[in-house]
Design a protein around this motif. Structure first.
Motif, PDB file in Angstrom:
ATOM      1  N   ARG A  10     -20.912  -1.298   4.972  1.00 58.68           N
ATOM      2  CA  ARG A  10     -21.996  -2.040   4.325  1.00 58.68           C
ATOM      3  C   ARG A  10     -23.267  -2.039   5.185  1.00 58.68           C
ATOM      4  NH1 ARG A  10     -21.749  -8.159   1.751  1.00 58.68           N
ATOM      5  NH2 ARG A  10     -23.939  -8.270   1.170  1.00 58.68           N
ATOM      6  N   TRP A  11     -24.312  -1.358   4.683  1.00 56.37           N
ATOM      7  CA  TRP A  11     -25.583  -1.254   5.392  1.00 56.37           C
ATOM      8  C   TRP A  11     -26.713  -1.783   4.528  1.00 56.37           C
ATOM      9  CZ3 TRP A  11     -28.083  -0.027   9.882  1.00 56.37           C
ATOM     10  CH2 TRP A  11     -27.288   0.370  10.957  1.00 56.37           C
ATOM     11  N   PHE A  12     -27.895  -1.808   5.117  1.00 58.30           N
ATOM     12  CA  PHE A  12     -29.098  -2.160   4.363  1.00 58.30           C
ATOM     13  C   PHE A  12     -29.507  -0.971   3.489  1.00 58.30           C
ATOM     14  CE2 PHE A  12     -29.845  -4.148   8.687  1.00 58.30           C
ATOM     15  CZ  PHE A  12     -29.329  -5.382   8.333  1.00 58.30           C
ATOM     16  N   SER A  13     -30.433  -1.217   2.565  1.00 56.12           N
ATOM     17  CA  SER A  13     -30.908  -0.152   1.675  1.00 56.12           C
ATOM     18  C   SER A  13     -31.498   1.026   2.441  1.00 56.12           C
ATOM     19  CB  SER A  13     -31.957  -0.710   0.703  1.00 56.12           C
ATOM     20  OG  SER A  13     -31.398  -1.677  -0.151  1.00 56.12           O
ATOM     21  N   VAL A  14     -32.116   0.752   3.607  1.00 53.21           N
ATOM     22  CA  VAL A  14     -32.768   1.832   4.358  1.00 53.21           C
ATOM     23  C   VAL A  14     -31.777   2.852   4.896  1.00 53.21           C
ATOM     24  CG1 VAL A  14     -34.843   0.555   4.997  1.00 53.21           C
ATOM     25  CG2 VAL A  14     -32.802   0.399   6.433  1.00 53.21           C
ATOM     26  N   ALA A  15     -30.480   2.570   4.832  1.00 53.69           N
ATOM     27  CA  ALA A  15     -29.493   3.576   5.243  1.00 53.69           C
ATOM     28  C   ALA A  15     -29.642   4.843   4.412  1.00 53.69           C
ATOM     29  CB  ALA A  15     -28.074   3.016   5.121  1.00 53.69           C
ATOM     30  N   TYR A  16     -30.197   4.711   3.223  1.00 54.46           N
ATOM     31  CA  TYR A  16     -30.506   5.880   2.387  1.00 54.46           C
ATOM     32  C   TYR A  16     -31.316   6.902   3.187  1.00 54.46           C
ATOM     33  CZ  TYR A  16     -32.671   8.530  -1.451  1.00 54.46           C
ATOM     34  OH  TYR A  16     -33.121   9.533  -2.282  1.00 54.46           O
ATOM     35  N   HIS A  17     -32.295   6.416   3.937  1.00 51.82           N
ATOM     36  CA  HIS A  17     -33.137   7.313   4.740  1.00 51.82           C
ATOM     37  C   HIS A  17     -32.368   7.864   5.944  1.00 51.82           C
ATOM     38  CE1 HIS A  17     -36.581   6.143   2.351  1.00 51.82           C
ATOM     39  NE2 HIS A  17     -36.395   4.869   2.651  1.00 51.82           N
ATOM     40  N   TYR A  18     -31.547   7.033   6.591  1.00 49.57           N
ATOM     41  CA  TYR A  18     -30.760   7.527   7.727  1.00 49.57           C
ATOM     42  C   TYR A  18     -29.876   8.691   7.297  1.00 49.57           C
ATOM     43  CZ  TYR A  18     -31.597   2.640   9.254  1.00 49.57           C
ATOM     44  OH  TYR A  18     -32.137   1.420   9.554  1.00 49.57           O
ATOM     45  N   ARG A  41     -23.745  -0.253  -7.036  1.00 47.69           N
ATOM     46  CA  ARG A  41     -25.089   0.204  -7.367  1.00 47.69           C
ATOM     47  C   ARG A  41     -26.099  -0.078  -6.255  1.00 47.69           C
ATOM     48  NH1 ARG A  41     -23.086  -1.450 -12.435  1.00 47.69           N
ATOM     49  NH2 ARG A  41     -23.179   0.201 -14.012  1.00 47.69           N
ATOM     50  N   HIS A  42     -25.599  -0.416  -5.082  1.00 51.23           N
ATOM     51  CA  HIS A  42     -26.517  -0.696  -3.986  1.00 51.23           C
ATOM     52  C   HIS A  42     -27.287   0.562  -3.602  1.00 51.23           C
ATOM     53  CE1 HIS A  42     -27.827  -1.835   0.140  1.00 51.23           C
ATOM     54  NE2 HIS A  42     -27.915  -3.014  -0.417  1.00 51.23           N
ATOM     55  N   MET A  43     -28.542   0.374  -3.206  1.00 54.50           N
ATOM     56  CA  MET A  43     -29.422   1.504  -2.925  1.00 54.50           C
ATOM     57  C   MET A  43     -28.880   2.405  -1.823  1.00 54.50           C
ATOM     58  SD  MET A  43     -32.157   2.835  -4.003  1.00 54.50           S
ATOM     59  CE  MET A  43     -32.102   4.538  -3.490  1.00 54.50           C
ATOM     60  N   SER A  44     -28.247   1.827  -0.819  1.00 58.91           N
ATOM     61  CA  SER A  44     -27.750   2.648   0.288  1.00 58.91           C
ATOM     62  C   SER A  44     -26.758   3.698  -0.202  1.00 58.91           C
ATOM     63  CB  SER A  44     -27.102   1.765   1.359  1.00 58.91           C
ATOM     64  OG  SER A  44     -25.971   1.076   0.837  1.00 58.91           O
ATOM     65  N   LEU A  45     -25.975   3.367  -1.225  1.00 59.41           N
ATOM     66  CA  LEU A  45     -24.959   4.297  -1.717  1.00 59.41           C
ATOM     67  C   LEU A  45     -25.565   5.496  -2.429  1.00 59.41           C
ATOM     68  CD1 LEU A  45     -22.143   1.928  -3.046  1.00 59.41           C
ATOM     69  CD2 LEU A  45     -22.562   2.756  -0.726  1.00 59.41           C
ATOM     70  N   GLN A  46     -26.817   5.384  -2.841  1.00 59.92           N
ATOM     71  CA  GLN A  46     -27.461   6.500  -3.540  1.00 59.92           C
ATOM     72  C   GLN A  46     -27.700   7.688  -2.612  1.00 59.92           C
ATOM     73  OE1 GLN A  46     -27.843   6.263  -6.976  1.00 59.92           O
ATOM     74  NE2 GLN A  46     -26.635   4.433  -6.498  1.00 59.92           N
ATOM     75  N   GLY A  47     -27.614   7.447  -1.320  1.00 61.74           N
ATOM     76  CA  GLY A  47     -27.775   8.547  -0.373  1.00 61.74           C
ATOM     77  C   GLY A  47     -26.463   9.185   0.030  1.00 61.74           C
TER      78      GLY A  47
END
Length: 351
Positions: A10-18, A41-47
């Motif tokens: 479980r990370w913050f949404s910005v993990a998408y960028h990492y 549907r959390h944003m981090s999972l989109q990455g």
């Protein structure tokens, strides 16, 4: 070349960028990203290439969940955020199945970093950088005494829980009650002394709170990269320079503080030192022993902080990395079509 399996819990949404920075690594290493979060549907999972839900567990039960997830997916590198201390305490369980954990293994230091009161005391003893005037309080009476002491020294006063992330629980003690202008204006963190005292007095018991001087100068986040032994490889001071502007700039006294922190505490991999000025003096806010929320912006200096940390963890040689000229950056929102729950990329049996 073998694909590197990397897991984010479980990370913050910005993990998408990492995640995308790890894919765009300079060595051309193929990367497959796994991620879990309570909200599919959390944003981090989109990455992520493979994503799934994770259960609401604590302590060893959560550690066992992560170990089994890593075993099932043959994870090479685990980058934890949630329950980081529990995971660090049992990092050997991950090592036993061939998973390296990107975490500080000095659990005594990690525990201190997560408790601002304990860490401020440690910093005062080491003398490596200034800290704000502060008190740790556990009762309403202690809060009153702390407030009067700091106000008597001419400080504006703020409070924050000793164990929290980001701005959660941060309040500024204001001398005036809310009025109609405040009601129709922007939401602020201001509360009067009487309001805070009443809430604490009625509660009776509450988690430790730091009562401290309000620092009102420029605030910097110093994104740091160190090797697995804690040797500092890069430090980028970053600050807001307008509503949407971020400036990565060389500030010698902040870079010197980063060097002293590294030499004293030997924190490995990615971490972040938050400093704020008061009367021309930079004072510590906190140190986060993980990638910061704005790290992807600091990577615009040309330093791929997430990948270089992973490379060092896996035994690769990483040379010190400096950035050249100051970098002014900004950001815009970008629309993104969400992966649907039936998407094969989200078909993870963890849920």
């Amino acid at each position: 070349m073998k694909t590197l399996n990397i897991y984010f819990n479980r990370w913050f949404s910005v993990a998408y960028h990492y995640m995308n920075l790890l894919r765009r690594n300079e060595d051309g290493v193929p990367v497959k990203i796994f991620a879990t979060h309570p909200d599919i549907r959390h944003m981090s999972l989109q990455g992520a290439d493979v994503a799934g839900t994770e259960p609401a567990l604590q302590g060893m039960e959560y550690v066992h969940f992560c170990v089994e997830y890593c075993r099932k997916h043959e994870i090479d590198v685990f980058i934890p955020r949630l329950h980081m201390l529990d995971i660090a305490l049992h990092a050997d369980k991950f090592e036993a199945i061939g998973t390296k954990v990107l975490v500080c293994r000095d659990t005594e230091l990690l525990e201190a970093l997560m408790d601002k009161g304990k860490f401020y005391e440690e910093v005062l003893q080491s003398g490596i950088m200034p800290v704000p005037d502060y008190h740790v309080v556990r009762t309403a009476a202690q809060f009153k005494a702390a407030y009067e002491d700091l106000a008597g020294k001419g400080h504006r006063v703020c409070i924050k829980p000793t164990e929290t992330e980001g701005g959660l629980g941060f309040r500024i003690i204001s001398g005036k009650p809310a009025n109609l202008e405040d009601l129709f204006g922007y939401v602020t963190p201001n509360m009067t002394f009487d309001e805070v005292y009443r809430i604490l007095d009625e509660a009776g018991t509450f988690p430790d709170i730091m009562v401290m001087e309000l620092l009102e100068g420029l605030e910097y986040s110093i994104d740091c990269l160190a090797d697995r032994d804690g040797r500092l490889l890069a430090a980028v001071p970053r600050r807001k320079s307008g509503k949407r502007l971020r400036l990565m700039e060389h500030v010698p006294e902040l870079e010197a503080i980063a060097a002293r922190v590294a030499g004293t505490y030997r924190i490995p991999f990615n971490y972040n030192i938050q400093m704020k000025y008061s009367g021309g003096v930079p004072k510590l806010l906190e140190i986060n022993p993980r990638m910061s929320g704005g790290l992807h912006i600091s990577c615009l200096t040309g330093i791929n902080f997430p990948y270089l940390a992973v490379k060092s963890l896996l035994g690769g040689e990483v040379q010190p990395a400096a950035f050249g000229e100051d970098v002014l950056a900004s950001y815009v929102e970008q629309p993104l079509i969400m992966k649907q729950s039936g998407d094969p990329a989200l078909a993870d049996a963890a849920n």
